[in-house]
Design a protein around this motif. Structure first.
Motif, PDB file in Angstrom:
ATOM      1  N   ILE A  65       6.115  -0.182  -8.124  1.00 45.25           N
ATOM      2  CA  ILE A  65       5.628   0.967  -7.402  1.00 45.25           C
ATOM      3  C   ILE A  65       5.109   1.833  -8.157  1.00 45.25           C
ATOM      4  CG2 ILE A  65       6.649   2.517  -5.793  1.00 45.25           C
ATOM      5  CD1 ILE A  65       8.992   0.615  -5.153  1.00 45.25           C
ATOM      6  N   ALA A  66       3.909   2.062  -7.958  1.00 47.57           N
ATOM      7  CA  ALA A  66       2.922   2.712  -8.922  1.00 47.57           C
ATOM      8  C   ALA A  66       3.208   4.200  -9.117  1.00 47.57           C
ATOM      9  CB  ALA A  66       1.436   2.676  -8.552  1.00 47.57           C
ATOM     10  N   THR A  67       3.546   4.880  -8.061  1.00 41.39           N
ATOM     11  CA  THR A  67       3.855   6.316  -8.098  1.00 41.39           C
ATOM     12  C   THR A  67       5.072   6.914  -7.847  1.00 41.39           C
ATOM     13  OG1 THR A  67       2.795   6.829  -5.869  1.00 41.39           O
ATOM     14  CG2 THR A  67       1.400   6.613  -7.706  1.00 41.39           C
ATOM     15  N   THR A  76      14.012  -1.250   5.007  1.00 40.61           N
ATOM     16  CA  THR A  76      14.580  -2.617   4.554  1.00 40.61           C
ATOM     17  C   THR A  76      13.343  -3.475   3.925  1.00 40.61           C
ATOM     18  OG1 THR A  76      16.452  -2.504   5.768  1.00 40.61           O
ATOM     19  CG2 THR A  76      16.176  -4.543   4.547  1.00 40.61           C
ATOM     20  N   ILE A  77      13.408  -3.886   2.640  1.00 40.91           N
ATOM     21  CA  ILE A  77      12.368  -4.795   2.134  1.00 40.91           C
ATOM     22  C   ILE A  77      13.066  -6.037   1.526  1.00 40.91           C
ATOM     23  CG2 ILE A  77      10.563  -5.060   0.305  1.00 40.91           C
ATOM     24  CD1 ILE A  77       9.895  -2.037   0.918  1.00 40.91           C
ATOM     25  N   SER A  78      12.967  -7.096   1.933  1.00 37.25           N
ATOM     26  CA  SER A  78      13.439  -8.235   1.541  1.00 37.25           C
ATOM     27  C   SER A  78      12.332  -9.356   0.851  1.00 37.25           C
ATOM     28  CB  SER A  78      14.503  -9.124   2.419  1.00 37.25           C
ATOM     29  OG  SER A  78      15.579  -7.961   3.017  1.00 37.25           O
ATOM     30  N   LEU A  79      12.591  -9.939  -0.317  1.00 37.53           N
ATOM     31  CA  LEU A  79      11.734 -10.853  -0.794  1.00 37.53           C
ATOM     32  C   LEU A  79      12.400 -12.247  -0.927  1.00 37.53           C
ATOM     33  CD1 LEU A  79      10.316  -8.066  -3.597  1.00 37.53           C
ATOM     34  CD2 LEU A  79       9.430  -8.745  -1.238  1.00 37.53           C
ATOM     35  N   GLY A  80      11.293 -13.081  -0.977  1.00 38.76           N
ATOM     36  CA  GLY A  80      11.624 -14.621  -1.343  1.00 38.76           C
ATOM     37  C   GLY A  80      11.872 -14.717  -2.725  1.00 38.76           C
ATOM     38  N   SER A  81      12.331 -15.978  -3.056  1.00 40.51           N
ATOM     39  CA  SER A  81      12.724 -16.212  -4.330  1.00 40.51           C
ATOM     40  C   SER A  81      11.961 -15.972  -5.444  1.00 40.51           C
ATOM     41  CB  SER A  81      12.718 -17.772  -4.564  1.00 40.51           C
ATOM     42  OG  SER A  81      13.512 -18.025  -5.997  1.00 40.51           O
ATOM     43  N   ASN A  82      10.620 -16.138  -5.472  1.00 42.61           N
ATOM     44  CA  ASN A  82       9.507 -15.888  -6.584  1.00 42.61           C
ATOM     45  C   ASN A  82       8.429 -14.917  -5.859  1.00 42.61           C
ATOM     46  OD1 ASN A  82      10.634 -17.557  -8.406  1.00 42.61           O
ATOM     47  ND2 ASN A  82      10.111 -19.270  -7.236  1.00 42.61           N
ATOM     48  N   ALA A  83       8.822 -14.054  -4.767  1.00 39.40           N
ATOM     49  CA  ALA A  83       7.568 -13.341  -4.279  1.00 39.40           C
ATOM     50  C   ALA A  83       7.556 -11.867  -4.986  1.00 39.40           C
ATOM     51  CB  ALA A  83       8.155 -13.129  -2.829  1.00 39.40           C
ATOM     52  N   ASP A  84       6.351 -11.522  -5.434  1.00 43.43           N
ATOM     53  CA  ASP A  84       6.195 -10.309  -6.124  1.00 43.43           C
ATOM     54  C   ASP A  84       5.864  -9.239  -5.008  1.00 43.43           C
ATOM     55  OD1 ASP A  84       6.223 -11.538  -8.849  1.00 43.43           O
ATOM     56  OD2 ASP A  84       4.247 -12.549  -8.077  1.00 43.43           O
ATOM     57  N   LEU A  85       5.969  -7.917  -5.505  1.00 43.54           N
ATOM     58  CA  LEU A  85       5.879  -6.768  -4.728  1.00 43.54           C
ATOM     59  C   LEU A  85       5.151  -5.685  -5.507  1.00 43.54           C
ATOM     60  CD1 LEU A  85       6.172  -5.393  -1.712  1.00 43.54           C
ATOM     61  CD2 LEU A  85       8.390  -4.307  -3.008  1.00 43.54           C
ATOM     62  N   THR A  86       4.155  -5.144  -4.778  1.00 42.18           N
ATOM     63  CA  THR A  86       3.372  -4.134  -5.677  1.00 42.18           C
ATOM     64  C   THR A  86       3.239  -2.986  -4.273  1.00 42.18           C
ATOM     65  OG1 THR A  86       1.198  -4.568  -4.980  1.00 42.18           O
ATOM     66  CG2 THR A  86       2.483  -5.338  -7.122  1.00 42.18           C
ATOM     67  N   SER A  87       3.024  -1.763  -4.499  1.00 45.95           N
ATOM     68  CA  SER A  87       3.115  -0.500  -3.560  1.00 45.95           C
ATOM     69  C   SER A  87       2.767   0.692  -4.391  1.00 45.95           C
ATOM     70  CB  SER A  87       4.479  -0.307  -2.964  1.00 45.95           C
ATOM     71  OG  SER A  87       4.217   0.750  -2.115  1.00 45.95           O
ATOM     72  N   THR A  88       1.777   1.106  -3.757  1.00 40.56           N
ATOM     73  CA  THR A  88       1.372   2.462  -4.362  1.00 40.56           C
ATOM     74  C   THR A  88       2.324   3.732  -4.195  1.00 40.56           C
ATOM     75  OG1 THR A  88      -1.107   2.260  -3.647  1.00 40.56           O
ATOM     76  CG2 THR A  88      -0.354   4.506  -4.191  1.00 40.56           C
ATOM     77  N   ALA A  89       2.908   3.791  -3.153  1.00 37.92           N
ATOM     78  CA  ALA A  89       4.272   4.920  -2.914  1.00 37.92           C
ATOM     79  C   ALA A  89       5.204   4.355  -1.501  1.00 37.92           C
ATOM     80  CB  ALA A  89       3.566   6.200  -2.709  1.00 37.92           C
ATOM     81  N   ILE A  90       6.326   4.620  -1.816  1.00 35.92           N
ATOM     82  CA  ILE A  90       7.182   4.433  -0.479  1.00 35.92           C
ATOM     83  C   ILE A  90       7.796   5.600  -0.402  1.00 35.92           C
ATOM     84  CG2 ILE A  90       8.953   2.875   0.416  1.00 35.92           C
ATOM     85  CD1 ILE A  90       8.189   0.606  -1.430  1.00 35.92           C
ATOM     86  N   THR A  91       7.836   6.362   0.910  1.00 36.62           N
ATOM     87  CA  THR A  91       8.502   7.412   1.108  1.00 36.62           C
ATOM     88  C   THR A  91       9.396   7.218   2.550  1.00 36.62           C
ATOM     89  OG1 THR A  91       6.639   8.626   0.362  1.00 36.62           O
ATOM     90  CG2 THR A  91       8.185   9.996   1.500  1.00 36.62           C
ATOM     91  N   VAL A  92      10.733   7.627   2.325  1.00 30.23           N
ATOM     92  CA  VAL A  92      11.482   7.411   3.603  1.00 30.23           C
ATOM     93  C   VAL A  92      11.968   8.580   4.017  1.00 30.23           C
ATOM     94  CG1 VAL A  92      13.312   6.149   4.665  1.00 30.23           C
ATOM     95  CG2 VAL A  92      11.864   4.936   2.960  1.00 30.23           C
ATOM     96  N   GLY A 133       0.803  -1.079  -0.032  1.00 27.16           N
ATOM     97  CA  GLY A 133       0.060  -0.059   0.150  1.00 27.16           C
ATOM     98  C   GLY A 133       0.832   1.322   0.057  1.00 27.16           C
ATOM     99  N   ILE A 134       0.512   2.022   0.913  1.00 30.20           N
ATOM    100  CA  ILE A 134       1.346   3.363   1.109  1.00 30.20           C
ATOM    101  C   ILE A 134       2.320   3.474   2.263  1.00 30.20           C
ATOM    102  CG2 ILE A 134       1.372   6.086   1.412  1.00 30.20           C
ATOM    103  CD1 ILE A 134      -1.562   5.780   0.003  1.00 30.20           C
ATOM    104  N   VAL A 135       3.505   3.413   2.106  1.00 30.71           N
ATOM    105  CA  VAL A 135       4.671   3.357   3.273  1.00 30.71           C
ATOM    106  C   VAL A 135       5.053   4.640   3.358  1.00 30.71           C
ATOM    107  CG1 VAL A 135       6.558   2.250   4.214  1.00 30.71           C
ATOM    108  CG2 VAL A 135       5.070   0.778   2.520  1.00 30.71           C
ATOM    109  N   SER A 136       4.994   5.266   4.615  1.00 35.91           N
ATOM    110  CA  SER A 136       5.738   6.516   5.077  1.00 35.91           C
ATOM    111  C   SER A 136       6.531   5.813   6.367  1.00 35.91           C
ATOM    112  CB  SER A 136       4.868   7.521   5.559  1.00 35.91           C
ATOM    113  OG  SER A 136       3.766   7.547   4.404  1.00 35.91           O
ATOM    114  N   ALA A 137       7.708   6.123   6.201  1.00 31.79           N
ATOM    115  CA  ALA A 137       8.848   5.903   7.103  1.00 31.79           C
ATOM    116  C   ALA A 137       9.804   7.032   7.414  1.00 31.79           C
ATOM    117  CB  ALA A 137       9.658   4.574   6.899  1.00 31.79           C
TER     118      ALA A 137
END
Length: 279
Positions: free
Chosen positions: A182-184, A148-164, A139-143
């Protein structure tokens, strides 16, 4: 099954389901704790948590599989969620807020679907996840701390926005076939680092950083526009694409804007397609 509602305590609240191998669902609604809140167990459990607030910390650590649905989880301390998600199971998370948020998935093919995550430091560890169909959606991540984002071998990731803010961001793709979208916007005040592995697509729109951007494509597979972005902007720090001993580079970026240096290195490259329209 355990159902609890309207709990208020000035100290800590602990629910320990034990180490048995059975099953037991848990539903908890309307909890305000002055200290720490903890829910632990090893059993198969479908968990529902609604409107849970704990001043010190909030911990959910359930080793067995089963879905979890959570809305309005809040703490001034660390929020730690550790859960195994089996086939067809999901962690549906809404309005997560804490000074530190840590989400760790055990082995299993279930996925996370989040709406908003508001954190200081943020860790999403899905390196053990075997998800390969329904993408993890953050979704929308605000940090405002190291993310840190770590994914498994075949794991897909989507996000609307990531702000750090005030820190860096690292995203590590799995070594199998998977996509990251990451959409935006994805931005970080510190170094923004993406580690590419395996096959699939990394699709970004607007990338912004005050601390430099690095794409490590050493583990990159062959085929297609593996990494693509509309714009990469660095107001301080270099923009770097590095492939080490890797042999494949597929990049499509419409514009790169940096006040520092731009570097692309790949001494061992054998196949690829580089489209860098404006630098």
């Amino acid at each position: 099954a355990i159902t609890l509602s309207s709990i208020s305590a000035s100290g800590a609240a602990t629910l320990n389901l034990g180490t048995g191998t059975g099953s037991g669902n848990v539903a908890i609604t309307g909890v305000t704790i002055g200290g720490a809140f903890s829910l632990t167990g090893d059993q198969y459990s479908d968990i529902v948590l609604n409107n849970v607030s704990a001043s010190a910390s909030l911990t959910v650590n359930v080793g067995g599989s089963g879905s979890i649905t959570a809305s309005s989880l809040t703490t001034h301390g660390t929020l730690s969620l550790t859960k195994a998600l089996g086939s067809g199971e999901a962690a549906v998370l809404q309005e997560i807020s804490a000074s530190t948020v840590s989400i760790t998935l055990g082995a299993g093919s279930g996925h996370v679907s989040a709406t908003t995550i508001d954190a200081g430091a943020f860790t999403f560890d899905a390196s053990s996840s075997t998800e390969g169909g329904s993408a993890h959606n953050l979704g929308i991540v605000s940090a405002s701390g190291t993310t840190t984002i770590s994914l498994g071998s075949n794991a897909d990731l989507t996000s609307t926005a990531i702000t750090v803010a005030s820190a860096g961001l690292t995203i590590t793709k799995g070594t199998g076939s998977s996509d990251i979208t990451i959409a935006t916007t994805v931005t970080a005040d510190g170094l923004l680092n993406i580690n590419g592995n395996g096959s699939g697509f990394i699709t970004l729109s607007s990338v912004g950083t005050d601390g430099g951007f690095t794409f490590n494509g050493e583990g990159m597979g062959t085929g297609g526009e593996y990494f693509s972005a509309q714009m990469i902007t660095s107001t301080s720090g270099d923009v770097t694409f590095t492939y080490g001993t890797g042999g494949n580079a597929f990049v499509d970026v419409s514009a790169i804007n940096t006040v520092s240096a731009f570097t692309l290195t790949g001494a061992s490259l054998t196949t690829g397609n580089l489209s860098l329209i404006h630098i």
